[in-house]
Design a protein around this motif. Structure first.
Motif, PDB file in Angstrom:
ATOM      1  N   ASN A 175       1.102  -1.552  -0.166  1.00 19.95           N
ATOM      2  CA  ASN A 175      -0.154  -0.173   0.159  1.00 19.95           C
ATOM      3  C   ASN A 175       0.875   1.310   0.533  1.00 19.95           C
ATOM      4  O   ASN A 175       0.903   2.368  -0.628  1.00 19.95           O
ATOM      5  CB  ASN A 175      -0.584  -0.279   1.086  1.00 19.95           C
ATOM      6  N   CYS A 176       1.840   1.086   0.314  1.00 21.45           N
ATOM      7  CA  CYS A 176       3.056   2.176   0.504  1.00 21.45           C
ATOM      8  C   CYS A 176       3.672   2.516  -0.432  1.00 21.45           C
ATOM      9  O   CYS A 176       3.737   3.742  -1.029  1.00 21.45           O
ATOM     10  CB  CYS A 176       3.769   2.428   1.791  1.00 21.45           C
ATOM     11  N   PHE A 177       4.569   1.863  -1.074  1.00 17.86           N
ATOM     12  CA  PHE A 177       4.845   2.122  -2.288  1.00 17.86           C
ATOM     13  C   PHE A 177       4.009   2.091  -3.146  1.00 17.86           C
ATOM     14  O   PHE A 177       4.487   2.901  -4.350  1.00 17.86           O
ATOM     15  CB  PHE A 177       5.515   0.773  -2.575  1.00 17.86           C
ATOM     16  N   ALA A 178       3.490   1.481  -3.620  1.00 22.52           N
ATOM     17  CA  ALA A 178       2.158   1.421  -4.636  1.00 22.52           C
ATOM     18  C   ALA A 178       0.902   3.114  -4.544  1.00 22.52           C
ATOM     19  O   ALA A 178       0.987   3.088  -5.791  1.00 22.52           O
ATOM     20  CB  ALA A 178       0.916   0.348  -4.175  1.00 22.52           C
ATOM     21  N   THR A 179       0.995   3.280  -3.228  1.00 19.15           N
ATOM     22  CA  THR A 179       0.861   4.995  -2.988  1.00 19.15           C
ATOM     23  C   THR A 179       2.068   6.297  -4.064  1.00 19.15           C
ATOM     24  O   THR A 179       1.363   6.819  -4.285  1.00 19.15           O
ATOM     25  CB  THR A 179       0.591   4.987  -1.862  1.00 19.15           C
ATOM     26  N   PHE A 180       3.017   5.600  -3.830  1.00 15.72           N
ATOM     27  CA  PHE A 180       4.103   6.567  -3.951  1.00 15.72           C
ATOM     28  C   PHE A 180       4.497   6.139  -5.388  1.00 15.72           C
ATOM     29  O   PHE A 180       5.073   7.471  -5.498  1.00 15.72           O
ATOM     30  CB  PHE A 180       5.423   6.006  -3.554  1.00 15.72           C
ATOM     31  N   GLN A 181       3.870   5.291  -6.052  1.00 14.17           N
ATOM     32  CA  GLN A 181       4.046   4.656  -7.394  1.00 14.17           C
ATOM     33  C   GLN A 181       2.752   5.753  -8.242  1.00 14.17           C
ATOM     34  O   GLN A 181       3.011   6.645  -9.211  1.00 14.17           O
ATOM     35  CB  GLN A 181       3.439   3.133  -7.549  1.00 14.17           C
ATOM     36  N   GLN A 182       2.130   6.501  -7.115  1.00 18.23           N
ATOM     37  CA  GLN A 182       1.345   7.461  -8.262  1.00 18.23           C
ATOM     38  C   GLN A 182       1.381   8.492  -8.468  1.00 18.23           C
ATOM     39  O   GLN A 182       0.767   9.282  -8.614  1.00 18.23           O
ATOM     40  CB  GLN A 182      -0.324   7.432  -7.237  1.00 18.23           C
ATOM     41  N   LEU A 183       2.526   9.198  -7.422  1.00 16.85           N
ATOM     42  CA  LEU A 183       3.182  10.278  -6.885  1.00 16.85           C
ATOM     43  C   LEU A 183       3.993  10.418  -8.912  1.00 16.85           C
ATOM     44  O   LEU A 183       4.340  11.090  -8.338  1.00 16.85           O
ATOM     45  CB  LEU A 183       4.001  11.070  -5.801  1.00 16.85           C
ATOM     46  N   LEU A 216       2.751  -0.653 -18.868  1.00 16.69           N
ATOM     47  CA  LEU A 216       3.497  -0.848 -20.303  1.00 16.69           C
ATOM     48  C   LEU A 216       2.364  -1.099 -21.008  1.00 16.69           C
ATOM     49  O   LEU A 216       2.410  -0.699 -22.026  1.00 16.69           O
ATOM     50  CB  LEU A 216       4.911  -1.283 -20.220  1.00 16.69           C
ATOM     51  N   VAL A 217       1.787  -2.372 -20.242  1.00 10.88           N
ATOM     52  CA  VAL A 217       1.292  -2.681 -21.498  1.00 10.88           C
ATOM     53  C   VAL A 217      -0.506  -1.973 -21.991  1.00 10.88           C
ATOM     54  O   VAL A 217      -0.732  -2.210 -23.186  1.00 10.88           O
ATOM     55  CB  VAL A 217       0.727  -4.457 -20.759  1.00 10.88           C
ATOM     56  N   GLY A 218      -0.708  -1.762 -20.867  1.00  5.89           N
ATOM     57  CA  GLY A 218      -1.711  -0.973 -20.514  1.00  5.89           C
ATOM     58  C   GLY A 218      -2.407   0.731 -20.961  1.00  5.89           C
ATOM     59  O   GLY A 218      -3.451   0.769 -21.096  1.00  5.89           O
ATOM     60  N   GLY A 219      -0.743   1.455 -20.353  1.00  8.97           N
ATOM     61  CA  GLY A 219      -1.338   2.721 -20.550  1.00  8.97           C
ATOM     62  C   GLY A 219      -1.911   3.284 -19.492  1.00  8.97           C
ATOM     63  O   GLY A 219      -1.668   5.035 -19.553  1.00  8.97           O
ATOM     64  N   THR A 220      -1.866   2.307 -18.317  1.00  7.10           N
ATOM     65  CA  THR A 220      -2.814   3.042 -17.667  1.00  7.10           C
ATOM     66  C   THR A 220      -2.876   2.756 -16.245  1.00  7.10           C
ATOM     67  O   THR A 220      -2.510   1.052 -16.253  1.00  7.10           O
ATOM     68  CB  THR A 220      -4.323   3.017 -17.226  1.00  7.10           C
ATOM     69  N   LEU A 221      -2.329   2.948 -14.755  1.00  7.14           N
ATOM     70  CA  LEU A 221      -1.681   2.767 -14.090  1.00  7.14           C
ATOM     71  C   LEU A 221      -2.556   2.920 -13.016  1.00  7.14           C
ATOM     72  O   LEU A 221      -3.518   3.142 -12.691  1.00  7.14           O
ATOM     73  CB  LEU A 221      -0.858   3.905 -13.666  1.00  7.14           C
ATOM     74  N   PRO A 222      -2.879   0.591 -12.489  1.00 10.54           N
ATOM     75  CA  PRO A 222      -3.599   0.987 -11.623  1.00 10.54           C
ATOM     76  C   PRO A 222      -3.020   1.868 -10.211  1.00 10.54           C
ATOM     77  O   PRO A 222      -2.753   2.045 -10.116  1.00 10.54           O
ATOM     78  CB  PRO A 222      -3.415  -0.160 -11.095  1.00 10.54           C
ATOM     79  N   ASN A 223      -4.227   1.824  -9.295  1.00 11.17           N
ATOM     80  CA  ASN A 223      -4.760   2.178  -8.141  1.00 11.17           C
ATOM     81  C   ASN A 223      -3.708   1.312  -7.643  1.00 11.17           C
ATOM     82  O   ASN A 223      -3.274   0.044  -7.955  1.00 11.17           O
ATOM     83  CB  ASN A 223      -5.686   2.716  -7.318  1.00 11.17           C
ATOM     84  N   PRO A 224      -3.649   2.047  -5.628  1.00 10.18           N
ATOM     85  CA  PRO A 224      -2.089   0.517  -5.233  1.00 10.18           C
ATOM     86  C   PRO A 224      -3.493  -0.358  -5.269  1.00 10.18           C
ATOM     87  O   PRO A 224      -2.499  -1.041  -4.622  1.00 10.18           O
ATOM     88  CB  PRO A 224      -2.850   2.256  -3.757  1.00 10.18           C
ATOM     89  N   GLU A 225      -4.062  -0.746  -4.945  1.00 14.76           N
ATOM     90  CA  GLU A 225      -5.570  -2.222  -4.707  1.00 14.76           C
ATOM     91  C   GLU A 225      -5.298  -2.551  -6.095  1.00 14.76           C
ATOM     92  O   GLU A 225      -5.735  -3.832  -6.308  1.00 14.76           O
ATOM     93  CB  GLU A 225      -6.394  -1.169  -4.763  1.00 14.76           C
TER      94      GLU A 225
END
Length: 258
Positions: free
Chosen positions: A154-162, A237-246
Motif C-alpha cells: 500500500n505504501c509503495f504503490a501509493t508512492f507510485q501514483q506520485l 507499460l502494456v495497458g497505458g494506465t497505472l492501476p491504483n494501489p489496490e
C-alpha cells in the motif's frame, strides 16, 4: 403406430427445457468444488508423510494470506475513514508510511513476546518446550509478515501514483522499495542484536529463533512489495494506465480491454 410414437417422442423432446449456460456453469462449479475437497482430503491423509506435510503447509499459507488481507483491509479501512478520506495523495502517502512503520515495529514486538525476549506477565512463552515456542513463532511470523507486506504494498504503490507517469519512473519504484525495506531491515537487525546481547552479552536459543525468524519474514515483506510494484509498472507499460494501489483500473479502461 410407429410414426405416431415417433411424433410423440419428438414432441416430448421439444417440450424438455434446455439447460441454460448459467445452470451449466453452476453445476460445473459445484462438481469442481466437491472434487477439490475430495482431493484435498486425500492429500492431507496421504500415506506419504511428506505429501501430507506440504499439503498442510500450503493450506496454512493460504489461510494466512487471506487472514492477513482481512486484517490489513480492516485496519486500512479505519485509517481511510477517519484520516485520509478526501486528503491529497501526498498526505495519503505519508499516512501509509506511518502505517507501514507501525506494522513493521509490531512484527518485531509480537515475535519478541512469543519467544520470551520481551516478557509479558499474562503470557507463557514455553521455555520448557521449544517446539511449541517455534510452532507459535512460525504461525504468527507468517501472519504478521503477510500483513506487514500488504502495508508495504500500500505504501509503495501509493508512492507510485506520485511519480511522473512513464514506465521508467514507475518501474524504479520497485528497486527503491527493495533498497528502503532492506535498509530498514538492517536497522531492525542491529536493534535485535543489541537487545539479545543486553545483560548477559550472549544470545540464547529463544533470542536466536526470534532473530532468524524475523529476518526470513522481512525478506517475505520485501518480496511482496517489490513484486507488486514491478507488476504495476508492467501493467502500465502494456495497458497505458497505472492501476491504483489496490491494483484496480478505472471502469472505462476495464471495458476497453479485449
Amino acid at each position: 403406430v410407429a410414426v405416431a410414437a415417433a411424433g410423440v417422442g419428438a414432441a416430448r423432446a421439444e417440450e424438455t427445457p434446455k439447460a441454460s449456460d448459467l445452470n451449466v456453469g453452476i453445476s460445473v462449479m459445484l462438481l469442481g468444488s466437491i472434487g477439490f475437497m475430495m482431493a484435498l482430503f486425500e492429500l492431507t491423509h496421504c500415506y506419504r508423510a511428506k505429501m501430507a506435510k506440504y499439503t498442510w503447509k500450503s493450506i496454512s499459507a493460504t489461510i494466512s494470506i487471506f487472514s492477513a488481507v482481512l486484517i490489513f483491509q480492516g485496519a486500512n479501512g479505519i485509517v481511510e475513514a477517519y484520516i485520509t478520506e478526501g486528503a491529497p495523495l501526498w498526505v495519503q502517502f505519508l499516512v501509509s508510511v506511518v502505517h507501514l512503520l507501525l506494522w513493521f515495529v509490531g512484527l518485531q514486538l509480537d515475535l519478541a513476546v512469543i519467544t520470551g525476549v520481551v516478557k509479558v506477565p499474562c503470557f507463557d512463552p514455553r521455555f520448557d518446550d521449544l517446539e511449541i515456542m517455534e510452532s507459535r513463532l512460525k504461525t504468527f511470523a507468517i501472519l504478521m509478515g503477510h500483513t506487514t507486506g500488504f502495508a508495504a504494498i500500500n505504501c509503495f504503490a501509493t508512492f507510485q501514483q506520485l511519480v511522473p507517469r512513464n514506465f521508467l519512473t514507475t518501474f524504479l519504484v520497485a528497486p527503491l522499495a527493495w533498497l528502503l525495506l532492506y535498509s530498514f531491515g538492517r536497522v531492525t537487525d542491529s536493534v535485535r542484536e543489541r537487545v539479545a546481547l543486553l545483560g548477559d552479552n550472549e544470545k540464547t536459543k529463544n533470542e536466536e529463533m526470534w532473530d532468524e525468524e524475523i529476518e526470513e519474514t522481512e525478506d517475505d515483506v520485501i518480496g511482496l512489495a517489490v513484486s507488486f510494484c514491478f507488476v504495476q509498472s508492467v501493467r502500465f507499460l502494456v495497458g497505458g494506465t497505472l492501476p491504483n494501489p489496490e491494483g484496480e483500473e478505472p471502469d472505462e479502461v476495464m471495458v476497453s480491454h479485449s
